[in-house]
Design a protein around this motif. Structure first.
Motif, short mmCIF file in Angstrom:
data_model
loop_
_atom_site.label_atom_id
_atom_site.label_comp_id
_atom_site.label_asym_id
_atom_site.label_seq_id
_atom_site.Cartn_x
_atom_site.Cartn_y
_atom_site.Cartn_z
N PHE A 215 0.99 -1.47 0.45
CA PHE A 215 0.05 0.39 0.09
C PHE A 215 0.94 1.74 -0.07
N ASP A 216 0.16 2.50 -0.35
CA ASP A 216 1.26 3.70 -0.83
C ASP A 216 0.44 4.74 0.73
N LEU A 217 -0.53 3.93 0.85
CA LEU A 217 -1.24 4.92 2.55
C LEU A 217 -2.25 4.34 2.94
N VAL A 218 -2.30 4.62 4.73
CA VAL A 218 -3.48 4.21 5.24
C VAL A 218 -4.73 4.94 5.94
N ILE A 219 -5.58 4.66 5.76
CA ILE A 219 -6.80 5.62 6.22
C ILE A 219 -7.44 4.92 7.05
N ALA A 220 -7.51 5.43 8.83
CA ALA A 220 -7.73 5.01 9.92
C ALA A 220 -9.19 6.33 10.10
N CYS A 221 -10.60 5.44 10.52
CA CYS A 221 -11.51 6.62 10.91
C CYS A 221 -11.62 5.49 12.51
N GLY A 222 -12.06 6.54 13.46
CA GLY A 222 -13.19 6.15 14.98
C GLY A 222 -11.92 5.73 15.56
N CYS A 223 -10.39 5.96 15.25
CA CYS A 223 -9.10 5.67 16.03
C CYS A 223 -8.51 6.75 16.74
N GLY A 224 -9.09 6.58 18.33
CA GLY A 224 -8.46 7.97 19.38
C GLY A 224 -6.52 6.98 19.76
N GLU A 225 -6.65 6.33 19.08
CA GLU A 225 -5.09 6.61 18.99
C GLU A 225 -4.06 5.07 17.86
N LYS A 226 -3.43 5.03 17.83
CA LYS A 226 -3.05 4.49 16.53
C LYS A 226 -3.35 3.05 16.86
N LYS A 227 -2.41 2.34 18.46
CA LYS A 227 -2.94 0.70 18.06
C LYS A 227 -4.63 -0.02 18.06
N ARG A 228 -5.47 1.23 17.69
CA ARG A 228 -6.82 1.31 17.90
C ARG A 228 -6.94 0.99 17.04
N CYS A 229 -6.54 0.46 16.52
CA CYS A 229 -6.55 0.07 14.64
C CYS A 229 -6.84 -1.91 14.48
N GLY A 230 -6.20 -2.55 15.43
CA GLY A 230 -6.62 -3.42 16.38
C GLY A 230 -6.02 -4.75 15.50
N SER A 231 -5.10 -4.15 14.25
CA SER A 231 -4.20 -5.92 13.62
C SER A 231 -2.64 -5.20 13.71
N LEU A 232 -2.39 -5.62 14.64
CA LEU A 232 -0.35 -5.43 14.44
C LEU A 232 0.22 -5.59 12.87
N ASN A 233 -0.53 -6.24 12.02
CA ASN A 233 0.25 -5.97 10.54
C ASN A 233 -0.03 -4.57 9.94
N ILE A 234 -1.53 -4.24 10.94
CA ILE A 234 -1.34 -2.69 10.77
C ILE A 234 -0.74 -2.03 11.39
N LEU A 235 -0.53 -2.11 12.20
CA LEU A 235 0.30 -1.29 12.92
C LEU A 235 2.07 -0.97 12.60
N GLU A 236 2.05 -2.57 11.94
CA GLU A 236 3.29 -2.75 12.01
C GLU A 236 3.99 -2.09 9.73
N LEU A 237 2.96 -1.89 9.80
CA LEU A 237 3.24 -0.65 8.44
C LEU A 237 3.99 0.62 8.57
N ASN A 238 5.15 1.08 7.99
CA ASN A 238 5.92 1.84 7.82
C ASN A 238 5.00 2.79 6.68
#
Length: 321
Positions: A82-105
């Motif tokens: 991916f080139d870009l991540v868009i997160a909706c309704g997450c008060g902080e990054k860890k709320r994205c819920g997936s370790l795979n997503i959190l590790e994306l640089n």
């Protein structure tokens, strides 16, 4: 709108136009507001020729499967291209819920209306004055001069209706009603939204509510009304109970005028999930209560999850072990 949010809109628009592949996500356990916003953005970005993937932990509840594009949502990402991540309704990054997503640089666009958002994104489209993420995304569509199609309208109106409690909550403003009116004029299917999000209770759900009402208590001293569904209570329920069986229950508890706020605690495996609700005139910020337990949310609607088990001690008082 403030100059800051307009600046963030402009940056987000440029980032979305420049990208070729986008990952859209939100917190686990999809709700109507953040889920509707994700799907509205997905439909628009695909119209722009982008490759789009939506990943939401725990998938789509049955009550929201009517929304256009919901069948394409995955539980987690299948690749990292991916080139870009868009997160909706997450008060902080860890709320994205997936370790795979959190590790994306990768660059993150953070879209939210929680007042306690940590502004973790490279671009932060955050406006606590908005009723919902969906209303904020509606404003963004208008800023970008993007066509709001019938399907996009249905997704965004779902978000606005569910986060305002069908316009009953104090977060409903004139701008909210104006946005809802335009979405209806553009073809949003109001009857379909109401049928799936509010008129969706089954006899099994009402039986479950009966159990929860039996376990409801009111503390005269603290003015808290609360209900507890412990592991034994959950086991007594029908195994085919729908995922959204208790949706709206804590709001019903909050209808008691004497209570300062309402709390619903439910055992979910080895985790206790708490939902909190209050009203503007009661003067309680339930997000502060939720933060004590590592959660968060709005001043009048918040939640948390803690590891542990709800049990009664020898004198009949509830405790967590």
């Amino acid at each position: 709108m403030s100059l800051n949010i307009l600046e963030q809109f402009n940056k987000a628009k440029q980032a979305m136009e420049a990208t070729s592949s986008v990952l859209l996500t939100m917190h686990e356990h999809m709700d109507g507001d953040d889920g509707g916003s994700v799907l509205a953005l997905k439909l628009q970005l695909e119209k722009m020729g982008k490759r789009v993937e939506c990943a939401i932990k725990k998938g789509v509840p049955e009550s929201l499967q009517f929304m256009p594009g919901s069948h394409t949502i995955k539980d987690d990402i299948e690749h990292e291209n991916f080139d870009l991540v868009i997160a909706c309704g997450c008060g902080e990054k860890k709320r994205c819920g997936s370790l795979n997503i959190l590790e994306l640089n990768l660059p993150f666009i953070n879209i939210d209306h929680h007042h306690d958002n940590k502004l973790f994104g490279h671009i932060n489209m955050v406006d606590a004055k908005k009723s919902s993420v969906a209303e904020l995304v509606y404003d963004f569509f208008k800023f970008c001069d993007w066509e709001i199609t019938k399907d996009i309208s249905t997704c965004l109106l779902t978000g606005i209706i569910t986060d305002t409690g069908s316009f009953r909550h104090s977060n409903t403003q004139s701008s909210t009603l104006k946005a809802a009116g335009e979405l209806l004029s553009r073809g949003a299917n109001l009857s379909l939204i109401i049928k799936n999000t509010y008129k969706n209770k089954t006899p099994k759900s009402f039986a479950a509510w009966g159990n929860a009402l039996k376990n409801t208590y009111y503390d005269e001293k603290t003015k808290i009304i609360y209900s507890i569904m412990a592991e034994d209570d959950i086991k007594k329920l029908d195994s085919s109970l729908p995922q959204n069986a208790f949706e709206g229950f804590v709001e019903t508890l909050n209808a008691v005028p004497e209570a300062k706020f309402a709390m619903f605690l439910k055992q979910d495996g080895g985790v206790i999930k708490g939902s909190l609700r209050s009203e503007l005139q009661k003067g309680i910020d339930v997000s502060e209560v939720a933060r004590i337990f590592g959660g968060g949310g709005h001043k009048l609607a918040a939640g948390f999850s803690v590891a542990g088990k709800l049990v009664k001690d020898e004198v009949g008082k509830w405790k967590v072990i």
